[in-house]
Scaffold this motif. Structure first.
Motif, PDB file in Angstrom:
ATOM      1  N   CYS A  18      43.277 -70.669  22.223  1.00  0.00           N
ATOM      2  CA  CYS A  18      43.071 -71.175  23.579  1.00  0.00           C
ATOM      3  C   CYS A  18      44.257 -72.006  24.046  1.00  0.00           C
ATOM      4  O   CYS A  18      44.988 -72.587  23.246  1.00  0.00           O
ATOM      5  CB  CYS A  18      41.800 -72.008  23.620  1.00  0.00           C
ATOM      6  N   GLN A  19      44.421 -72.040  25.359  1.00  0.00           N
ATOM      7  CA  GLN A  19      45.555 -72.732  25.990  1.00  0.00           C
ATOM      8  C   GLN A  19      45.141 -74.113  26.496  1.00  0.00           C
ATOM      9  O   GLN A  19      43.989 -74.308  26.895  1.00  0.00           O
ATOM     10  CB  GLN A  19      46.063 -71.885  27.166  1.00  0.00           C
ATOM     11  N   PRO A  20      46.083 -75.053  26.510  1.00  0.00           N
ATOM     12  CA  PRO A  20      45.758 -76.401  27.004  1.00  0.00           C
ATOM     13  C   PRO A  20      45.351 -76.394  28.475  1.00  0.00           C
ATOM     14  O   PRO A  20      45.813 -75.556  29.247  1.00  0.00           O
ATOM     15  CB  PRO A  20      47.068 -77.176  26.829  1.00  0.00           C
ATOM     16  N   VAL A  21      44.502 -77.340  28.824  1.00  0.00           N
ATOM     17  CA  VAL A  21      44.136 -77.564  30.221  1.00  0.00           C
ATOM     18  C   VAL A  21      45.297 -78.303  30.878  1.00  0.00           C
ATOM     19  O   VAL A  21      45.828 -79.267  30.311  1.00  0.00           O
ATOM     20  CB  VAL A  21      42.853 -78.424  30.298  1.00  0.00           C
ATOM     21  N   THR A  22      45.706 -77.825  32.059  1.00  0.00           N
ATOM     22  CA  THR A  22      46.806 -78.484  32.761  1.00  0.00           C
ATOM     23  C   THR A  22      46.342 -79.118  34.062  1.00  0.00           C
ATOM     24  O   THR A  22      46.985 -80.014  34.585  1.00  0.00           O
ATOM     25  CB  THR A  22      47.950 -77.487  33.069  1.00  0.00           C
ATOM     26  N   LYS A  23      45.204 -78.645  34.585  1.00  0.00           N
ATOM     27  CA  LYS A  23      44.702 -79.200  35.843  1.00  0.00           C
ATOM     28  C   LYS A  23      43.341 -79.851  35.631  1.00  0.00           C
ATOM     29  O   LYS A  23      42.383 -79.179  35.231  1.00  0.00           O
ATOM     30  CB  LYS A  23      44.545 -78.091  36.882  1.00  0.00           C
ATOM     31  N   PHE A  24      43.268 -81.139  35.921  1.00  0.00           N
ATOM     32  CA  PHE A  24      41.999 -81.854  35.839  1.00  0.00           C
ATOM     33  C   PHE A  24      41.414 -81.896  37.251  1.00  0.00           C
ATOM     34  O   PHE A  24      41.573 -82.871  37.983  1.00  0.00           O
ATOM     35  CB  PHE A  24      42.217 -83.248  35.257  1.00  0.00           C
ATOM     36  N   LEU A  28      37.531 -77.614  36.719  1.00  0.00           N
ATOM     37  CA  LEU A  28      37.282 -78.118  35.362  1.00  0.00           C
ATOM     38  C   LEU A  28      35.922 -78.816  35.302  1.00  0.00           C
ATOM     39  O   LEU A  28      35.134 -78.594  34.372  1.00  0.00           O
ATOM     40  CB  LEU A  28      38.393 -79.085  34.945  1.00  0.00           C
ATOM     41  N   CYS A  29      35.631 -79.644  36.299  1.00  0.00           N
ATOM     42  CA  CYS A  29      34.340 -80.342  36.342  1.00  0.00           C
ATOM     43  C   CYS A  29      33.190 -79.341  36.406  1.00  0.00           C
ATOM     44  O   CYS A  29      32.178 -79.507  35.713  1.00  0.00           O
ATOM     45  CB  CYS A  29      34.275 -81.291  37.537  1.00  0.00           C
ATOM     46  N   ASN A  30      33.336 -78.303  37.211  1.00  0.00           N
ATOM     47  CA  ASN A  30      32.293 -77.279  37.324  1.00  0.00           C
ATOM     48  C   ASN A  30      32.074 -76.583  35.987  1.00  0.00           C
ATOM     49  O   ASN A  30      30.926 -76.361  35.579  1.00  0.00           O
ATOM     50  CB  ASN A  30      32.665 -76.238  38.386  1.00  0.00           C
ATOM     51  N   LEU A  31      33.171 -76.256  35.324  1.00  0.00           N
ATOM     52  CA  LEU A  31      33.065 -75.591  34.020  1.00  0.00           C
ATOM     53  C   LEU A  31      32.334 -76.499  33.025  1.00  0.00           C
ATOM     54  O   LEU A  31      31.422 -76.050  32.319  1.00  0.00           O
ATOM     55  CB  LEU A  31      34.462 -75.232  33.496  1.00  0.00           C
ATOM     56  N   LEU A  32      32.729 -77.773  32.986  1.00  0.00           N
ATOM     57  CA  LEU A  32      32.096 -78.705  32.044  1.00  0.00           C
ATOM     58  C   LEU A  32      30.608 -78.882  32.349  1.00  0.00           C
ATOM     59  O   LEU A  32      29.781 -78.937  31.430  1.00  0.00           O
ATOM     60  CB  LEU A  32      32.824 -80.054  32.084  1.00  0.00           C
ATOM     61  N   ASN A  33      30.256 -78.944  33.637  1.00  0.00           N
ATOM     62  CA  ASN A  33      28.845 -79.071  34.006  1.00  0.00           C
ATOM     63  C   ASN A  33      28.059 -77.838  33.558  1.00  0.00           C
ATOM     64  O   ASN A  33      26.940 -77.949  33.033  1.00  0.00           O
ATOM     65  CB  ASN A  33      28.700 -79.260  35.514  1.00  0.00           C
ATOM     66  N   ASP A  34      28.661 -76.668  33.762  1.00  0.00           N
ATOM     67  CA  ASP A  34      28.001 -75.423  33.357  1.00  0.00           C
ATOM     68  C   ASP A  34      27.877 -75.341  31.832  1.00  0.00           C
ATOM     69  O   ASP A  34      26.864 -74.882  31.298  1.00  0.00           O
ATOM     70  CB  ASP A  34      28.777 -74.207  33.881  1.00  0.00           C
ATOM     71  N   GLU A  69      32.602 -84.826  26.070  1.00  0.00           N
ATOM     72  CA  GLU A  69      33.524 -83.754  26.436  1.00  0.00           C
ATOM     73  C   GLU A  69      34.897 -84.012  25.833  1.00  0.00           C
ATOM     74  O   GLU A  69      35.421 -85.121  25.944  1.00  0.00           O
ATOM     75  CB  GLU A  69      33.650 -83.695  27.966  1.00  0.00           C
ATOM     76  N   PHE A  70      35.473 -82.985  25.211  1.00  0.00           N
ATOM     77  CA  PHE A  70      36.795 -83.101  24.600  1.00  0.00           C
ATOM     78  C   PHE A  70      37.718 -82.058  25.228  1.00  0.00           C
ATOM     79  O   PHE A  70      37.465 -80.857  25.116  1.00  0.00           O
ATOM     80  CB  PHE A  70      36.716 -82.853  23.094  1.00  0.00           C
ATOM     81  N   ILE A  71      38.752 -82.531  25.884  1.00  0.00           N
ATOM     82  CA  ILE A  71      39.721 -81.637  26.517  1.00  0.00           C
ATOM     83  C   ILE A  71      41.077 -81.842  25.850  1.00  0.00           C
ATOM     84  O   ILE A  71      41.491 -82.982  25.620  1.00  0.00           O
ATOM     85  CB  ILE A  71      39.796 -81.939  28.031  1.00  0.00           C
ATOM     86  N   ASN A  72      41.746 -80.738  25.521  1.00  0.00           N
ATOM     87  CA  ASN A  72      43.026 -80.784  24.800  1.00  0.00           C
ATOM     88  C   ASN A  72      42.953 -81.684  23.567  1.00  0.00           C
ATOM     89  O   ASN A  72      43.819 -82.555  23.367  1.00  0.00           O
ATOM     90  CB  ASN A  72      44.163 -81.256  25.725  1.00  0.00           C
ATOM     91  N   PRO A  73      41.938 -81.505  22.731  1.00  0.00           N
ATOM     92  CA  PRO A  73      41.784 -82.390  21.571  1.00  0.00           C
ATOM     93  C   PRO A  73      42.887 -82.178  20.534  1.00  0.00           C
ATOM     94  O   PRO A  73      43.394 -81.065  20.376  1.00  0.00           O
ATOM     95  CB  PRO A  73      40.430 -81.965  20.993  1.00  0.00           C
ATOM     96  N   TYR A 109      41.185 -85.782  25.987  1.00  0.00           N
ATOM     97  CA  TYR A 109      41.097 -86.270  27.361  1.00  0.00           C
ATOM     98  C   TYR A 109      39.691 -86.025  27.886  1.00  0.00           C
ATOM     99  O   TYR A 109      39.033 -85.052  27.484  1.00  0.00           O
ATOM    100  CB  TYR A 109      42.099 -85.538  28.255  1.00  0.00           C
ATOM    101  N   ASP A 110      39.240 -86.908  28.785  1.00  0.00           N
ATOM    102  CA  ASP A 110      37.972 -86.659  29.457  1.00  0.00           C
ATOM    103  C   ASP A 110      38.254 -85.848  30.738  1.00  0.00           C
ATOM    104  O   ASP A 110      39.403 -85.497  31.019  1.00  0.00           O
ATOM    105  CB  ASP A 110      37.214 -87.964  29.727  1.00  0.00           C
ATOM    106  N   ARG A 111      37.206 -85.557  31.489  1.00  0.00           N
ATOM    107  CA  ARG A 111      37.358 -84.680  32.667  1.00  0.00           C
ATOM    108  C   ARG A 111      38.234 -85.284  33.768  1.00  0.00           C
ATOM    109  O   ARG A 111      38.668 -84.577  34.673  1.00  0.00           O
ATOM    110  CB  ARG A 111      35.993 -84.296  33.243  1.00  0.00           C
ATOM    111  N   TYR A 112      38.470 -86.599  33.682  1.00  0.00           N
ATOM    112  CA  TYR A 112      39.308 -87.252  34.682  1.00  0.00           C
ATOM    113  C   TYR A 112      40.747 -87.416  34.201  1.00  0.00           C
ATOM    114  O   TYR A 112      41.560 -88.081  34.838  1.00  0.00           O
ATOM    115  CB  TYR A 112      38.707 -88.614  35.044  1.00  0.00           C
ATOM    116  N   GLY A 113      41.029 -86.826  33.025  1.00  0.00           N
ATOM    117  CA  GLY A 113      42.393 -86.883  32.510  1.00  0.00           C
ATOM    118  C   GLY A 113      42.709 -88.174  31.776  1.00  0.00           C
ATOM    119  O   GLY A 113      43.876 -88.491  31.544  1.00  0.00           O
TER     120      GLY A 113
END
Ligand code: NI
Length: 151
Positions: A18-24, A28-34, A69-73, A109-113
């Motif tokens: 998987c590739q790193p998240v670049t846009k917070f 991204l919020c919708n994906l995390l909620n889903d 939530e763990f983003i780019n861990p 990172y959290d959903r707010y970066g």
């Protein structure tokens, strides 16, 4: 908010790095909620983005303090070891014993970066290791011996 289909083993997406998240952003919020809805619906311990068809470095884990939530861990360190049973929402109906660290320290990172550090012990160390592996296309069945089918 939606419950997403969970891909099952054999699906190529589960094997991709998987590739790193670049846009917070709102997507991204919708994906995390889903993902949260999907995890709750499936009553799982954790869920990684590739399991819902998104090859991004994101996973969530159910803890007693709620879903984290763990983003780019990045795993900063591990210690100890444990050996115990695991299952996976993408390998329905099977269980297997896997060796994992007893303690895992992660930076993400959290959903707010915002960057944060998280230490998981025992069950949470197992969950963090399992979900992190998903981001590199690794399933627990690659590491388990004596995979058992649920009867
Ligand atoms: Ni899994």
């Amino acid at each position: 908010m939606a419950i997403l289909p969970i891909l099952q083993t054999g699906n190529e997406i589960l094997r991709q790095k998987c590739q790193p998240v670049t846009k917070f952003d709102a997507d991204l919020c919708n994906l995390l909620n889903d993902m949260k809805d999907t995890l709750n619906d499936a009553q799982g311990a954790g869920l990684a983005a590739p399991q819902v068809g998104v090859t991004k470095r994101i996973f969530i884990i159910a803890t007693e303090d709620g879903v984290v939530e763990f983003i780019n861990p990045v795993i900063l360190g591990t210690s100890g070891s444990q050996y115990g049973v695991e299952g996976c929402l993408s390998v329905k109906g099977f269980w297997g014993d896997v060796k994992r660290p007893r303690k895992v320290t992660i930076e993400a990172y959290d959903r707010y970066g915002r960057k944060f550090k998280y230490v998981g012990k025992d069950f949470l160390a197992k969950a963090l290791s399992h979900e992190y592996d998903h981001l590199d296309g690794i399933l627990y069945t690659d590491k388990a011996n004596d995979l058992r089918e649920e009867v």
